[in-house]
Design an enzyme around this catalytic site. Structure first.
Site, PDB file in Angstrom:
ATOM      1  N   SER A  84      40.183  -8.600   5.467  1.00 59.06           N
ATOM      2  CA  SER A  84      39.847  -9.879   6.093  1.00 59.06           C
ATOM      3  C   SER A  84      41.129 -10.684   6.221  1.00 59.06           C
ATOM      4  O   SER A  84      42.138 -10.372   5.566  1.00 59.06           O
ATOM      5  CB  SER A  84      38.852 -10.624   5.194  1.00 59.06           C
ATOM      6  N   TYR A 107      36.727 -14.187  -3.449  1.00 60.63           N
ATOM      7  CA  TYR A 107      36.696 -13.305  -2.272  1.00 60.63           C
ATOM      8  C   TYR A 107      38.110 -12.894  -1.889  1.00 60.63           C
ATOM      9  O   TYR A 107      38.365 -11.721  -1.599  1.00 60.63           O
ATOM     10  CB  TYR A 107      36.009 -14.025  -1.109  1.00 60.63           C
TER      11      TYR A 107
END
Length: 283
Positions: free
Chosen positions: A134, A147
């Site tokens: 990501s 995350y």
């Protein structure tokens, strides 16, 4: 014609990629925690698509999916580690019961799926491991620390894996998407239960972003999948592959900031080796 195994095909980029792979005539083992969500895909491509339940945190599931690829299609060319979920919460706000499952799915699940697939992949020269990271795997952001940590782990693992597999004729691609209009900000995102007022201007803004941007992201998932396929099919695929203008902006900002710190502190920070012995001492 390639044979693929893709995790997390029930929604989002995983679903889009599975449909694109099947639509172009490749063979596919599509997986989801609930394989019933993939029934329509299998019915549309009965000769080339198989579905199997795969929870990346459940021992044995990945090995069974790889075995299906080998028994049904004779091997495996591409593994796509897509399964996982996001998480929002300041570091202090979050309990272990909330953040440990993120690591179990995003890091340890990816590791075990990869380990299960590597023997089959090594039998196909030119095979490829595609790990979904990501923009959050490039640079940290307040409210996304856990995350970020999982995706940073994916980045480091993938870079090492690339060095291990390159001499064997295999490739690794780290896909680093920015925001795309999937369910990521909805069902695929967990949020810390506790809110501490001191973090209202940092992690609180991340919570607000989720509420105001779900379903409004600028990125088109179909276009993301199209460029992913081009990278995977390339003779020399990239190791790092940021997708979308936001991901590119994150990467460029991180590189500039990293370079600025290195340059500003270089003279001090490299003067750390033992002093060389003088000539008189050497003689």
């Amino acid at each position: 014609m390639k044979t693929w195994l893709i995790t997390g095909c029930s929604t989002g980029l995983g679903r889009q990629l599975a449909q694109a792979v099947a639509g172009r005539g490749d063979r596919l083992v599509a997986t989801a925690r609930n394989a019933e969500t993939l029934r329509e895909l299998c019915e549309s491509y009965p000769d080339t698509v198989r579905a199997v339940s795969l929870d990346v945190t459940r021992p044995g599931d990945a090995a069974a999916a790889v075995a299906l690829a080998e028994s049904a299609f004779g091997g495996l060319d591409v593994l796509v580690n897509n399964a996982g979920f996001g998480f929002i919460g300041a570091i202090e706000e979050t309990e272990p019961s909330e953040y440990r499952p993120v690591f179990e799915a995003n890091v340890f699940g990816l590791i075990e799926t990869t380990r299960a697939a590597l023997p089959a992949l090594r039998r196909r020269r030119g095979a490829c491991v595609v790990n979904l990271s990501s923009g959050a795997g490039i640079a940290g952001a307040a409210g996304s620390g856990f995350y970020n940590a999982t995706k940073f782990a994916v980045e480091g693992l993938s870079e090492a894996l690339a060095q291990e597999l390159r001499p064997l004729g295999l490739n690794v691609i780290i896909v680093e998407p920015g925001p795309f209009r999937t369910e990521f900000l909805g069902r695929s995102l967990a949020v810390a239960a506790r809110e501490i007022p001191a973090y209202e201007e940092t992690s609180g803004r991340r919570r607000q972003y989720r509420q105001t941007n779900d379903g409004r992201q600028a990125g088109d998932p179909a276009k993301a999948v199209a460029v992913m396929l081009q990278a995977i099919d390339a003779e020399r695929p990239p190791l790092h592959f940021p997708i979308g203008p936001v991901a590119h902006r994150i990467a460029e900002t991180k590189l500039e900031a990293f370079r600025a710190d290195i340059d500003a502190w270089r003279a001090l920070s490299i003067a750390t080796d033992f002093d060389a012995p003088s000539r008189r001492a050497a003689s």
